[in-house]
Design a protein around this motif. Structure first.
Motif, PDB file in Angstrom:
ATOM      1  N   MET A   1     -30.673  14.413  20.835  1.00 55.11           N
ATOM      2  CA  MET A   1     -31.440  14.019  19.607  1.00 55.11           C
ATOM      3  C   MET A   1     -30.583  14.761  18.537  1.00 55.11           C
ATOM      4  O   MET A   1     -30.016  15.972  18.490  1.00 55.11           O
ATOM      5  N   LYS A   2     -30.330  14.128  17.323  1.00 53.58           N
ATOM      6  CA  LYS A   2     -29.315  14.538  16.294  1.00 53.58           C
ATOM      7  C   LYS A   2     -30.438  15.612  15.089  1.00 53.58           C
ATOM      8  O   LYS A   2     -31.675  15.088  14.852  1.00 53.58           O
ATOM      9  N   ILE A   3     -30.009  16.695  15.015  1.00 56.99           N
ATOM     10  CA  ILE A   3     -30.848  17.595  14.016  1.00 56.99           C
ATOM     11  C   ILE A   3     -29.861  18.101  13.138  1.00 56.99           C
ATOM     12  O   ILE A   3     -28.687  18.056  13.055  1.00 56.99           O
ATOM     13  N   GLU A  66     -25.798  17.033  17.630  1.00 59.60           N
ATOM     14  CA  GLU A  66     -26.252  16.834  18.690  1.00 59.60           C
ATOM     15  C   GLU A  66     -27.155  18.152  19.263  1.00 59.60           C
ATOM     16  O   GLU A  66     -26.366  19.198  19.479  1.00 59.60           O
ATOM     17  N   GLU A  68     -30.072  19.740  22.401  1.00 57.10           N
ATOM     18  CA  GLU A  68     -31.055  19.640  23.459  1.00 57.10           C
ATOM     19  C   GLU A  68     -32.351  19.941  23.142  1.00 57.10           C
ATOM     20  O   GLU A  68     -33.253  19.428  23.776  1.00 57.10           O
ATOM     21  N   THR A  70     -36.094  19.305  21.588  1.00 58.56           N
ATOM     22  CA  THR A  70     -37.109  18.265  21.540  1.00 58.56           C
ATOM     23  C   THR A  70     -37.682  18.385  20.114  1.00 58.56           C
ATOM     24  O   THR A  70     -37.727  19.580  19.414  1.00 58.56           O
ATOM     25  N   ARG A  71     -38.332  17.519  19.764  1.00 56.58           N
ATOM     26  CA  ARG A  71     -39.071  17.693  18.430  1.00 56.58           C
ATOM     27  C   ARG A  71     -40.478  18.514  18.568  1.00 56.58           C
ATOM     28  O   ARG A  71     -40.412  19.243  17.560  1.00 56.58           O
ATOM     29  N   THR A  96     -40.082  19.237  10.129  1.00 55.21           N
ATOM     30  CA  THR A  96     -39.476  18.677  11.295  1.00 55.21           C
ATOM     31  C   THR A  96     -39.106  17.257  11.178  1.00 55.21           C
ATOM     32  O   THR A  96     -37.813  16.888  11.229  1.00 55.21           O
ATOM     33  N   ASP A  97     -39.903  16.395  10.661  1.00 60.93           N
ATOM     34  CA  ASP A  97     -39.710  15.068  10.477  1.00 60.93           C
ATOM     35  C   ASP A  97     -38.786  14.545   9.401  1.00 60.93           C
ATOM     36  O   ASP A  97     -37.814  13.558   9.696  1.00 60.93           O
ATOM     37  N   LEU A 100     -35.275  15.546  10.913  1.00 59.78           N
ATOM     38  CA  LEU A 100     -34.852  14.364  11.824  1.00 59.78           C
ATOM     39  C   LEU A 100     -34.570  13.117  11.300  1.00 59.78           C
ATOM     40  O   LEU A 100     -33.703  12.318  11.767  1.00 59.78           O
ATOM     41  N   ALA A 104     -30.950  11.486  11.683  1.00 61.70           N
ATOM     42  CA  ALA A 104     -30.985  10.138  12.386  1.00 61.70           C
ATOM     43  C   ALA A 104     -30.088   8.894  11.417  1.00 61.70           C
ATOM     44  O   ALA A 104     -29.573   8.251  12.303  1.00 61.70           O
TER      45      ALA A 104
END
Ligand SMILES: [Zn+2]
Length: 126
Positions: A1-3, A66, A68, A70-71, A96-97, A100, A104
């Motif tokens: 997941m990209k953050i 990238e 590891e 999670t949301r 958070t959203d 992300l 993204a």
């Protein structure tokens, strides 16, 4: 997941740059104060900053990486951070959203800056 995280890379390219964050800490987007809404290049600087979740400081440069994580990990991290910083912990999901959502849209390694609600790619680190 990209953050989206704080970075010192490309700092100093713009005269309004500042970087008080910890490298690669999570960042979130704070509402600018009234002064910055009128002039995001001004002395306050919150309108061009990313807020560090761990340091409670800010930076004008953020990078997509990238991770590891999670949301759920992120929501938990932001809940703790917001509470520690005196912000409503209920904001954690939205914060958070937003993080992300920005990450993204960009490739990992992209370095971005902010002007109020707009984000600009400044460069990349691969
Ligand atoms: Zn401000």
């Amino acid at each position: 997941m990209k953050i989206l995280v704080a970075t010192g890379h490309t700092q100093g390219i713009h005269p309004g740059d500042y970087h008080y964050c910890i490298e690669r800490e999570l960042v979130w987007i704070q509402e600018p104060c009234g002064r910055d809404l009128r002039d995001p290049e001004g002395p306050c600087g919150c309108g061009r900053g990313f807020a560090g979740a761990a340091s409670h400081r800010a930076t004008t440069t953020a990078m997509v990486v990238e991770s590891e994580m999670t949301r759920d990990d992120m929501v938990l991290a932001f809940q703790t951070s917001l509470e520690d910083g005196g912000w409503p912990p209920e904001w954690a999901e939205d914060v958070t959203d937003e993080n992300l959502d920005i990450a993204a849209r960009l490739p990992a390694g992209a370095i971005i800056t902010r002007k109020l609600e707009s984000f600009f790619v400044r460069g990349a680190m691969f």
